[in-house]
Scaffold this active site. Structure first.
Site, PDB file in Angstrom:
ATOM      1  N   ARG A  83       0.835  -1.210   0.000  1.00 31.02           N
ATOM      2  CA  ARG A  83       0.000   0.000   0.000  1.00 31.02           C
ATOM      3  C   ARG A  83       0.869   1.260   0.000  1.00 31.02           C
ATOM      4  O   ARG A  83       1.027   1.914  -1.018  1.00 31.02           O
ATOM      5  CB  ARG A  83      -0.944  -0.038   1.231  1.00 31.02           C
ATOM      6  CG  ARG A  83      -2.088   0.971   1.182  1.00 31.02           C
ATOM      7  CD  ARG A  83      -1.727   2.372   1.592  1.00 31.02           C
ATOM      8  NE  ARG A  83      -1.133   2.473   2.921  1.00 31.02           N
ATOM      9  CZ  ARG A  83      -0.561   3.595   3.355  1.00 31.02           C
ATOM     10  NH1 ARG A  83      -0.518   4.673   2.604  1.00 31.02           N
ATOM     11  NH2 ARG A  83       0.001   3.639   4.559  1.00 31.02           N
ATOM     12  N   ASP A  84       1.510   1.562   1.101  1.00 29.58           N
ATOM     13  CA  ASP A  84       2.332   2.781   1.173  1.00 29.58           C
ATOM     14  C   ASP A  84       3.472   2.699   0.154  1.00 29.58           C
ATOM     15  O   ASP A  84       3.850   3.700  -0.465  1.00 29.58           O
ATOM     16  CB  ASP A  84       2.909   2.919   2.594  1.00 29.58           C
ATOM     17  CG  ASP A  84       3.197   4.361   2.985  1.00 29.58           C
ATOM     18  OD1 ASP A  84       3.027   5.243   2.135  1.00 29.58           O
ATOM     19  OD2 ASP A  84       3.596   4.590   4.138  1.00 29.58           O
ATOM     20  N   HIS A 100       6.018   4.621  12.546  1.00 27.05           N
ATOM     21  CA  HIS A 100       5.952   4.515  11.068  1.00 27.05           C
ATOM     22  C   HIS A 100       6.974   5.519  10.533  1.00 27.05           C
ATOM     23  O   HIS A 100       6.706   6.726  10.504  1.00 27.05           O
ATOM     24  CB  HIS A 100       4.513   4.865  10.649  1.00 27.05           C
ATOM     25  CG  HIS A 100       4.257   4.882   9.181  1.00 27.05           C
ATOM     26  ND1 HIS A 100       3.441   3.960   8.547  1.00 27.05           N
ATOM     27  CD2 HIS A 100       4.660   5.726   8.202  1.00 27.05           C
ATOM     28  CE1 HIS A 100       3.354   4.235   7.259  1.00 27.05           C
ATOM     29  NE2 HIS A 100       4.084   5.305   7.024  1.00 27.05           N
ATOM     30  N   HIS A 129       9.661   6.994   7.712  1.00 31.37           N
ATOM     31  CA  HIS A 129      10.207   7.073   6.353  1.00 31.37           C
ATOM     32  C   HIS A 129      11.688   7.416   6.478  1.00 31.37           C
ATOM     33  O   HIS A 129      12.119   8.035   7.447  1.00 31.37           O
ATOM     34  CB  HIS A 129       9.447   8.118   5.531  1.00 31.37           C
ATOM     35  CG  HIS A 129       8.074   7.638   5.130  1.00 31.37           C
ATOM     36  ND1 HIS A 129       7.777   7.201   3.857  1.00 31.37           N
ATOM     37  CD2 HIS A 129       6.938   7.486   5.840  1.00 31.37           C
ATOM     38  CE1 HIS A 129       6.504   6.829   3.802  1.00 31.37           C
ATOM     39  NE2 HIS A 129       5.971   6.987   5.006  1.00 31.37           N
ATOM     40  N   CYS A 168       5.361   9.388  -0.375  1.00 28.03           N
ATOM     41  CA  CYS A 168       3.966   9.815  -0.229  1.00 28.03           C
ATOM     42  C   CYS A 168       3.603  10.757  -1.371  1.00 28.03           C
ATOM     43  O   CYS A 168       4.339  11.700  -1.653  1.00 28.03           O
ATOM     44  CB  CYS A 168       3.771  10.512   1.115  1.00 28.03           C
ATOM     45  SG  CYS A 168       2.104  11.145   1.305  1.00 28.03           S
ATOM     46  N   ASN A 193       9.295   3.983   3.128  1.00 27.10           N
ATOM     47  CA  ASN A 193       9.357   3.605   4.537  1.00 27.10           C
ATOM     48  C   ASN A 193      10.691   2.925   4.790  1.00 27.10           C
ATOM     49  O   ASN A 193      11.323   2.417   3.872  1.00 27.10           O
ATOM     50  CB  ASN A 193       8.260   2.573   4.852  1.00 27.10           C
ATOM     51  CG  ASN A 193       6.899   3.177   4.805  1.00 27.10           C
ATOM     52  OD1 ASN A 193       6.300   3.266   3.754  1.00 27.10           O
ATOM     53  ND2 ASN A 193       6.404   3.608   5.949  1.00 27.10           N
TER      54      ASN A 193
HETATM   55  C1  HMG Z   1     -10.557  11.391   1.008  1.00 28.09           C
HETATM   56  C2  HMG Z   1     -10.921  11.775  -0.416  1.00 28.09           C
HETATM   57  C3  HMG Z   1     -11.806  10.733  -1.044  1.00 28.09           C
HETATM   58  C4  HMG Z   1     -11.660  13.095  -0.346  1.00 28.09           C
HETATM   59  O1  HMG Z   1     -11.753  13.633  -1.647  1.00 28.09           O
HETATM   60  P1  HMG Z   1     -12.880  14.685  -2.025  1.00 28.09           P
HETATM   61  O2  HMG Z   1     -12.677  15.063  -3.462  1.00 28.09           O
HETATM   62  O3  HMG Z   1     -12.864  15.770  -1.016  1.00 28.09           O
HETATM   63  O4  HMG Z   1     -14.161  13.779  -1.802  1.00 28.09           O
HETATM   64  P2  HMG Z   1     -15.660  13.929  -2.174  1.00 28.09           P
HETATM   65  O5  HMG Z   1     -16.423  13.273  -1.081  1.00 28.09           O
HETATM   66  O6  HMG Z   1     -15.998  15.340  -2.567  1.00 28.09           O
HETATM   67  O7  HMG Z   1     -15.775  13.019  -3.479  1.00 28.09           O
HETATM   68  C5  HMG Z   1     -15.136  13.357  -4.695  1.00 28.09           C
HETATM   69  C6  HMG Z   1     -15.126  12.142  -5.596  1.00 28.09           C
HETATM   70  O8  HMG Z   1     -14.381  11.092  -4.995  1.00 28.09           O
HETATM   71  C7  HMG Z   1     -15.223   9.944  -4.811  1.00 28.09           C
HETATM   72  N1  HMG Z   1     -14.858   9.288  -3.548  1.00 28.09           N
HETATM   73  C8  HMG Z   1     -14.994   9.798  -2.317  1.00 28.09           C
HETATM   74  N2  HMG Z   1     -14.542   8.901  -1.426  1.00 28.09           N
HETATM   75  C9  HMG Z   1     -14.141   7.813  -2.121  1.00 28.09           C
HETATM   76  C10 HMG Z   1     -13.602   6.570  -1.745  1.00 28.09           C
HETATM   77  N3  HMG Z   1     -13.347   6.258  -0.478  1.00 28.09           N
HETATM   78  N4  HMG Z   1     -13.297   5.680  -2.708  1.00 28.09           N
HETATM   79  C11 HMG Z   1     -13.523   5.984  -4.009  1.00 28.09           C
HETATM   80  N5  HMG Z   1     -14.052   7.143  -4.435  1.00 28.09           N
HETATM   81  C12 HMG Z   1     -14.342   8.057  -3.481  1.00 28.09           C
HETATM   82  C13 HMG Z   1     -16.639  10.499  -4.819  1.00 28.09           C
HETATM   83  O9  HMG Z   1     -17.555   9.494  -5.172  1.00 28.09           O
HETATM   84  C14 HMG Z   1     -16.528  11.585  -5.859  1.00 28.09           C
HETATM   85  O10 HMG Z   1     -16.491  10.974  -7.137  1.00 28.09           O
HETATM   86  P3  HMG Z   1     -16.988  11.755  -8.465  1.00 28.09           P
HETATM   87  O11 HMG Z   1     -18.418  12.108  -8.160  1.00 28.09           O
HETATM   88  O12 HMG Z   1     -16.103  12.983  -8.609  1.00 28.09           O
HETATM   89  O13 HMG Z   1     -16.789  10.746  -9.536  1.00 28.09           O
HETATM   90  C15 HMG Z   1      -9.653  11.978  -1.275  1.00 28.09           C
HETATM   91  O14 HMG Z   1      -8.958  13.080  -0.812  1.00 28.09           O
HETATM   92  C16 HMG Z   1      -8.772  10.778  -1.282  1.00 28.09           C
HETATM   93  O15 HMG Z   1      -9.131   9.710  -1.747  1.00 28.09           O
HETATM   94  N6  HMG Z   1      -7.532  10.907  -0.780  1.00 28.09           N
HETATM   95  C17 HMG Z   1      -6.623   9.786  -0.741  1.00 28.09           C
HETATM   96  C18 HMG Z   1      -5.432  10.150  -0.002  1.00 28.09           C
HETATM   97  C19 HMG Z   1      -4.491   8.973   0.129  1.00 28.09           C
HETATM   98  O16 HMG Z   1      -4.812   7.837  -0.137  1.00 28.09           O
HETATM   99  N7  HMG Z   1      -3.240   9.316   0.552  1.00 28.09           N
HETATM  100  C20 HMG Z   1      -2.251   8.337   0.764  1.00 28.09           C
HETATM  101  C21 HMG Z   1      -2.503   7.531   2.001  1.00 28.09           C
HETATM  102  S1  HMG Z   1      -2.095   8.339   3.532  1.00 28.09           S
HETATM  103  C22 HMG Z   1      -0.425   8.071   3.710  1.00 28.09           C
HETATM  104  O17 HMG Z   1       0.199   7.558   2.819  1.00 28.09           O
HETATM  105  C23 HMG Z   1       0.231   8.397   5.016  1.00 28.09           C
HETATM  106  C24 HMG Z   1       0.458   7.174   5.898  1.00 28.09           C
HETATM  107  C25 HMG Z   1      -0.874   6.558   6.327  1.00 28.09           C
HETATM  108  O18 HMG Z   1       1.163   6.166   5.194  1.00 28.09           O
HETATM  109  C26 HMG Z   1       1.251   7.550   7.149  1.00 28.09           C
HETATM  110  C27 HMG Z   1       2.419   8.495   6.885  1.00 28.09           C
HETATM  111  O19 HMG Z   1       3.472   8.085   6.354  1.00 28.09           O
HETATM  112  O20 HMG Z   1       2.262   9.645   7.204  1.00 28.09           O
END
Ligand code: HMG
Length: 305
Positions: A20-21, A212, A214, A245, A254
């Protein structure tokens, strides 16, 4: 900082976040079959916890779009937890349809990162998690929590440990069984890591916290060791040091799982993971991706073979 000697733990759990990450930021397409092979290799190597994918917007993180198919095709080994990230109820429901048994919600300790990563404020993100927690409780699904930017933010710089503690406490109080503290951009140092766990550990038992790290600044292993000294027993790591990220420019992967395992093996700490099998898994996925292996242990083994 509390510098009183603490006995190192006898057992540590590694949370393998490579699929995933590690893969979420890869620009090239990676087939479902290659992801499945990676996850099956990791569980065969003895990892008890593998983060398989995310149910997030495919527009935001295209690489995770096939997560349901990956879940459908992995060989689920008894005793292994296969988890997925779910940022909201929509993601949680998609994860349930895919048969996911454990999910993770993710917040940030910095407002700017929260906006860039999940398009909302920290407070809004926590509100979004409430229905996820309720649905998870109703369905008997365990939820892990993440806090990003715990030792620095790419947009805001320094992040106070108290700010991290406040977000971590919210996640814990809403029902996350464990909260993983993410040094998203790898700027943390051993001293700051110890202070962080000391501060957050005032509110949350240390056996409910994870590290966690990096490796952007080459400090991740030192930070793992510093965390061990603070009584932390769970670490997220990524095979071959895969990752970075999408919302933290220049962030490297990581800490490599192989390198953490080498450290733990050297300390006599049990994990149940086979280093040779883990190295083989890392070499295989790096060959698929055509990228260098980020594990120093693997590179050293290769050089001396
Ligand atoms: C959170 C949202 C969805 C908000 O995104 P948004 O644009 O604010 O959401 P929305 O509710 O306005 O929806 C917009 C569109 O997204 C769809 N949607 C809404 N929710 C979903 C969903 N769950 N699955 C699939 N589709 C989704 C929704 O249906 C719509 O589709 P459209 O009508 O435009 O076709 C967006 O910002 C997003 O997906 N972000 C992903 C961020 C991400 O994955 N980042 C990486 C992981 S975190 C990380 O790596 C850090 C970590 C954990 O490892 C720790 C560290 O190292 O710090």
């Amino acid at each position: 900082m509390n510098t009183t000697a603490i006995a190192l733990p006898q057992h540590v759990r590694l949370v393998e976040v490579g699929p995933r990450d590690g893969l979420q930021n890869e620009k090239q397409p990676i087939s479902v079959a290659d992801k499945v092979r990676l996850i099956d290799d990791l569980s065969a190597a003895g990892l008890e916890y593998v983060e398989v994918g995310s149910f997030v917007s495919p527009k935001w993180v295209p690489q995770m779009a096939g997560s349901a198919e990956v879940f459908a095709q992995i060989r689920q080994k008894a005793g292994v937890t296969y988890a997925a990230l779910t940022p909201n109820l929509k993601g949680f429901e998609a994860a349930m349809l895919a048969g996911v048994k454990e999910v993770a919600v993710f917040a940030a300790a910095s407002e700017a990162f929260s906006q860039k990563n999940i398009n909302c404020s920290i407070a809004e993100s926590l509100e979004r998690f409430v229905p996820v927690m309720e649905a998870a409780r109703a369905q008997g699904v365990r939820v892990r929590g993440y806090v990003s930017c715990v030792l620095g933010c790419p947009y805001e710089g320094e992040v106070a440990p108290q700010q991290v503690a406040a977000v971590a406490r919210e996640l814990f109080e809403m029902g996350c069984y464990e909260v993983s503290l993410g040094d998203t951009i790898g700027t943390g140092t051993a001293g700051k890591t110890r202070t962080l766990f000391e501060v957050v550990g005032r509110d949350i038992p240390r056996d409910k916290l994870a590290g966690h790290f990096h490796d952007t600044y080459g400090q991740a292993l030192a930070n793992v060791y510093a965390s061990l000294l603070e009584g932390i027993q769970v670490f997220d790591s990524s095979v071959a040091g895969l990752g970075g990220c999408p919302y933290a420019k220049g962030a490297s992967g990581n800490v490599a799982s192989e390198d953490v395992l080498y450290l733990l093996d050297g300390l006599g700490i049990h994990t149940g993971i086979d280093l040779d099998a883990l190295i083989a898994a890392g070499e295989r996925i790096c060959a698929v991706l055509g990228r260098d292996n980020g594990s120093r242990v693997t590179r050293a083994r290769r050089a001396s073979a």
